[in-house]
Design a protein around this motif. Sequence first.
Motif, PDB file in Angstrom:
ATOM      1  N   ALA A 238       4.769  -1.905  -8.848  1.00  6.85           N
ATOM      2  CA  ALA A 238       3.712  -1.492  -7.921  1.00  6.85           C
ATOM      3  C   ALA A 238       4.071  -0.164  -7.259  1.00  6.85           C
ATOM      4  CB  ALA A 238       3.485  -2.574  -6.871  1.00  6.85           C
ATOM      5  N   ASN A 239       5.317  -0.039  -6.816  1.00  7.06           N
ATOM      6  CA  ASN A 239       5.755   1.213  -6.190  1.00  7.06           C
ATOM      7  C   ASN A 239       5.616   2.386  -7.149  1.00  7.06           C
ATOM      8  OD1 ASN A 239       6.466  -0.315  -3.981  1.00  7.06           O
ATOM      9  ND2 ASN A 239       8.653  -0.022  -4.181  1.00  7.06           N
ATOM     10  N   LEU A 240       6.069   2.196  -8.382  1.00  6.76           N
ATOM     11  CA  LEU A 240       5.994   3.269  -9.367  1.00  6.76           C
ATOM     12  C   LEU A 240       4.540   3.678  -9.627  1.00  6.76           C
ATOM     13  CD1 LEU A 240       8.748   2.131 -11.888  1.00  6.76           C
ATOM     14  CD2 LEU A 240       8.625   4.416 -10.846  1.00  6.76           C
ATOM     15  N   CYS A 241       3.686   2.706  -9.879  1.00  6.10           N
ATOM     16  CA  CYS A 241       2.303   3.029 -10.221  1.00  6.10           C
ATOM     17  C   CYS A 241       1.552   3.656  -9.044  1.00  6.10           C
ATOM     18  CB  CYS A 241       1.569   1.777 -10.706  1.00  6.10           C
ATOM     19  SG  CYS A 241       2.112   1.207 -12.343  1.00  6.10           S
ATOM     20  N   ASN A 242       1.767   3.127  -7.859  1.00  3.06           N
ATOM     21  CA  ASN A 242       1.069   3.693  -6.694  1.00  3.06           C
ATOM     22  C   ASN A 242       1.555   5.099  -6.374  1.00  3.06           C
ATOM     23  OD1 ASN A 242      -0.725   1.555  -6.148  1.00  3.06           O
ATOM     24  ND2 ASN A 242       0.904   0.382  -5.149  1.00  3.06           N
TER      25      ASN A 242
END
Length: 246
Positions: A238-242
């Motif tokens: 989630a952190n990477l994609c956001n």
Amino acid sequence: MTKVLLAGESWMTHSIHVKGFDSFTTSAYHEGGTEMIAAMRAAGLDVTYQPAHIAADHFPLSAEALAAYDVVILSDIGANTLLMPDRTFARSEPTPNRLRLIADFVKGGGGLLMVGGYLTFQGIEGKAAYAGTPVDDVLPVALMTRDDRSERPEGVVPAIVNGAHPVMAGLTEWPTFLGYNRSMLREDATLLAEVDGDPFIAVRTVGSGRSAIFASDCGPHWGPPAFLAWPGYGPLWANLCNWLAG
């Protein structure tokens, strides 16, 4: 809602069984991104999944089609699958270079994540073949021109270099990994985690967009069951994609 296109993470196995005088074969289809996809969807990401054999002909063939997504993830899918759809390889029809489309997508404001494996980065026997391509140019690392696997059967734990970066928020007490793809950090990239001096997680701003690498698998075999059960597993993706979506 961040829209993500994940391509890859599927394969077929064809096995020969020998029992004395007799032998027979069996075939099976596998998908390796099930847990990753579930974790991203649980985090509120809108994920479209194209297994490698589907991506071969259905990965976007135009900038307009690619613009429907905020982030593209390439995981265990070789460059040839994107370069040679059936209409080009079997029927000799010209088609757009989808590696160049991805690079232009990033430069124009999109996000790209490459996840490690036997058929991303340069991969086993160099067969992933991304080195020297437009995708290589926009990654936060420069790819090697040979088999880049670092098999680590003893297990290695990534060392955090920049824990303050948004991608690393809440990610502590990392599990061990059994291998990763080696590469070389670019001067304008930001290193977030490493293993023995090799980039493990790195990010980069390219034009109006962003790129990132996670050098190990999203699951077995390099990412063992403890990685899938790790509390940081879902937050990591989630952190990477956001972050990639800006």
